[in-house]
Design a protein around this motif. Structure first.
Motif, PDB file in Angstrom:
ATOM      1  N   ALA A 160       7.906  -9.754  -7.890  1.00 26.52           N
ATOM      2  CA  ALA A 160       9.096  -9.601  -7.052  1.00 26.52           C
ATOM      3  C   ALA A 160      10.366  -9.777  -7.879  1.00 26.52           C
ATOM      4  N   ILE A 161      10.367 -10.763  -8.770  1.00 23.84           N
ATOM      5  CA  ILE A 161      11.531 -11.005  -9.626  1.00 23.84           C
ATOM      6  C   ILE A 161      11.759  -9.826 -10.560  1.00 23.84           C
ATOM      7  N   MET A 162      10.688  -9.308 -11.127  1.00 22.65           N
ATOM      8  CA  MET A 162      10.816  -8.192 -12.068  1.00 22.65           C
ATOM      9  C   MET A 162      11.346  -6.936 -11.377  1.00 22.65           C
ATOM     10  N   ILE A 163      10.885  -6.676 -10.163  1.00 20.95           N
ATOM     11  CA  ILE A 163      11.361  -5.498  -9.434  1.00 20.95           C
ATOM     12  C   ILE A 163      12.851  -5.627  -9.140  1.00 20.95           C
ATOM     13  N   ARG A 164      13.256  -6.786  -8.670  1.00 21.08           N
ATOM     14  CA  ARG A 164      14.684  -6.979  -8.359  1.00 21.08           C
ATOM     15  C   ARG A 164      15.519  -6.927  -9.643  1.00 21.08           C
ATOM     16  N   TYR A 165      14.996  -7.510 -10.695  1.00 24.43           N
ATOM     17  CA  TYR A 165      15.709  -7.490 -11.971  1.00 24.43           C
ATOM     18  C   TYR A 165      15.882  -6.062 -12.470  1.00 24.43           C
ATOM     19  N   ALA A 166      14.835  -5.260 -12.348  1.00 23.52           N
ATOM     20  CA  ALA A 166      14.908  -3.858 -12.775  1.00 23.52           C
ATOM     21  C   ALA A 166      15.936  -3.096 -11.953  1.00 23.52           C
TER      22      ALA A 166
ATOM     23  N   GLY B  52      12.275  -7.852 -21.801  1.00 25.95           N
ATOM     24  CA  GLY B  52      12.904  -6.997 -22.797  1.00 25.95           C
ATOM     25  C   GLY B  52      12.722  -5.533 -22.446  1.00 25.95           C
ATOM     26  N   SER B  53      11.545  -5.199 -21.926  1.00 24.52           N
ATOM     27  CA  SER B  53      11.297  -3.818 -21.495  1.00 24.52           C
ATOM     28  C   SER B  53      12.166  -3.463 -20.297  1.00 24.52           C
ATOM     29  N   LEU B  54      12.344  -4.394 -19.379  1.00 23.88           N
ATOM     30  CA  LEU B  54      13.186  -4.128 -18.209  1.00 23.88           C
ATOM     31  C   LEU B  54      14.648  -3.973 -18.617  1.00 23.88           C
ATOM     32  N   ASN B  55      15.096  -4.754 -19.587  1.00 24.90           N
ATOM     33  CA  ASN B  55      16.468  -4.609 -20.075  1.00 24.90           C
ATOM     34  C   ASN B  55      16.714  -3.193 -20.591  1.00 24.90           C
ATOM     35  N   TRP B  56      15.717  -2.621 -21.224  1.00 18.40           N
ATOM     36  CA  TRP B  56      15.866  -1.302 -21.833  1.00 18.40           C
ATOM     37  C   TRP B  56      15.958  -0.194 -20.785  1.00 18.40           C
TER      38      TRP B  56
ATOM     39  N   MET C 256       6.377   1.139 -10.387  1.00 25.44           N
ATOM     40  CA  MET C 256       5.426   1.710 -11.330  1.00 25.44           C
ATOM     41  C   MET C 256       5.588   1.072 -12.706  1.00 25.44           C
ATOM     42  N   HIS C 257       6.823   0.984 -13.156  1.00 20.47           N
ATOM     43  CA  HIS C 257       7.095   0.412 -14.472  1.00 20.47           C
ATOM     44  C   HIS C 257       6.698  -1.062 -14.519  1.00 20.47           C
ATOM     45  N   VAL C 258       7.044  -1.804 -13.480  1.00 22.56           N
ATOM     46  CA  VAL C 258       6.703  -3.229 -13.421  1.00 22.56           C
ATOM     47  C   VAL C 258       5.199  -3.421 -13.427  1.00 22.56           C
ATOM     48  N   ASP C 259       4.472  -2.626 -12.664  1.00 22.38           N
ATOM     49  CA  ASP C 259       3.021  -2.784 -12.602  1.00 22.38           C
ATOM     50  C   ASP C 259       2.349  -2.422 -13.921  1.00 22.38           C
ATOM     51  N   ILE C 260       2.905  -1.453 -14.631  1.00 22.27           N
ATOM     52  CA  ILE C 260       2.378  -1.133 -15.966  1.00 22.27           C
ATOM     53  C   ILE C 260       2.552  -2.327 -16.900  1.00 22.27           C
ATOM     54  N   LEU C 261       3.713  -2.959 -16.828  1.00 29.69           N
ATOM     55  CA  LEU C 261       3.956  -4.132 -17.667  1.00 29.69           C
ATOM     56  C   LEU C 261       3.044  -5.298 -17.282  1.00 29.69           C
ATOM     57  N   LEU C 262       2.903  -5.526 -15.984  1.00 26.54           N
ATOM     58  CA  LEU C 262       2.117  -6.673 -15.520  1.00 26.54           C
ATOM     59  C   LEU C 262       0.631  -6.512 -15.781  1.00 26.54           C
ATOM     60  N   SER C 263       0.155  -5.309 -16.003  1.00 28.22           N
ATOM     61  CA  SER C 263      -1.272  -5.141 -16.290  1.00 28.22           C
ATOM     62  C   SER C 263      -1.654  -5.856 -17.573  1.00 28.22           C
TER      63      SER C 263
END
Length: 221
Positions: free
Chosen positions: A102-108, A173-177, A196-203
């Motif tokens: 949830a944090i990563m999605i909002r951050y993105a 770092g990937s989300l910052n980019w 999609m991007h967050v779930d790829i990272l979290l895998s």
């Protein structure tokens, strides 16, 4: 490259509720964030910002003291919003992995905005030593929240975290980019691209699903 116009609270017949200082200051910050994103910090000028808002340059100085202070205020505002969301999410229900997602999605979402782009792509050296310390203090506060969340995920078994610092910087770092390559009007809309991007990272940190035991083979009679 044209700059998208920002609706200005300064007008020939402004409404009474639109005359407040904070509303106009927010309009300055919003227009500046869009200008910095499209022109770059060095390429943007307060004269152009004044033209976008249809006000004079001295009027801008009434709401913010300098160009570097304007950038600092933009960075601080988005940092405070991110920290508020992170703290509320951590305090809420769910596993550590669910909270991290949830944090990563909002951050993105922030990183794809004008404010987020200013935070991630414009170097902190542009805001001076005092401002840099202020921004970096909030970065460290966010990192500590994430470290604790990664530790929790490791303890509860919802994540595999060999090193929490590497995991934190690798994920965010990937989300910052995304500020660099992800466009709101791109091939995929943000509501599809971001999860999609967050779930790829979290895998890379999600614990593998427990394998069901093999069924015993039936003996032939």
């Amino acid at each position: 490259m044209s700059i998208a116009t920002t609706e200005s609270p300064w007008g020939s017949t402004p409404r009474k509720h639109r005359s407040k200082f904070q509303l106009k200051r927010d309009a300055v910050l919003e227009a500046a964030a869009a200008l910095f994103r499209q022109r770059g910090y060095e390429g943007a000028s307060l004269n152009e910002l004044a033209d976008i808002l249809n006000i004079t340059k001295p009027t801008i100085y009434y709401y913010v003291e300098s160009k570097d202070r304007l950038l600092l205020d933009i960075k601080i505002q988005v940092q405070e919003q991110i920290l508020t969301f992170m703290k509320a999410t951590v305090a809420g229900p769910g596993t550590a992995l669910e909270k991290l997602r949830a944090i990563m999605i909002r951050y993105a979402e922030f990183m794809m905005s004008d404010y987020g782009t200013c935070l991630s792509l414009i170097a902190n050296r542009e805001i001076g030593e005092k401002g840099r310390i202020e921004v970096e203090t909030r970065i460290e506060e966010a990192n500590q929240i994430l470290y604790r969340l990664l530790d929790q995920g490791k303890r509860e078994g919802s994540m595999v975290v060999p090193d929490r610092v590497v995991a934190c910087h690798g994920l965010f770092g990937s989300l910052n980019w995304m500020s660099q390559w992800a466009k709101p009007d791109g091939r995929l809309p943000p509501d599809k691209l971001i999860p999609m991007h967050v779930d790829i990272l979290l895998s890379g940190v999600a614990a593998p699903t427990a394998r069901a035991p093999d069924k015993p083979k039936r003996r032939r009679s």
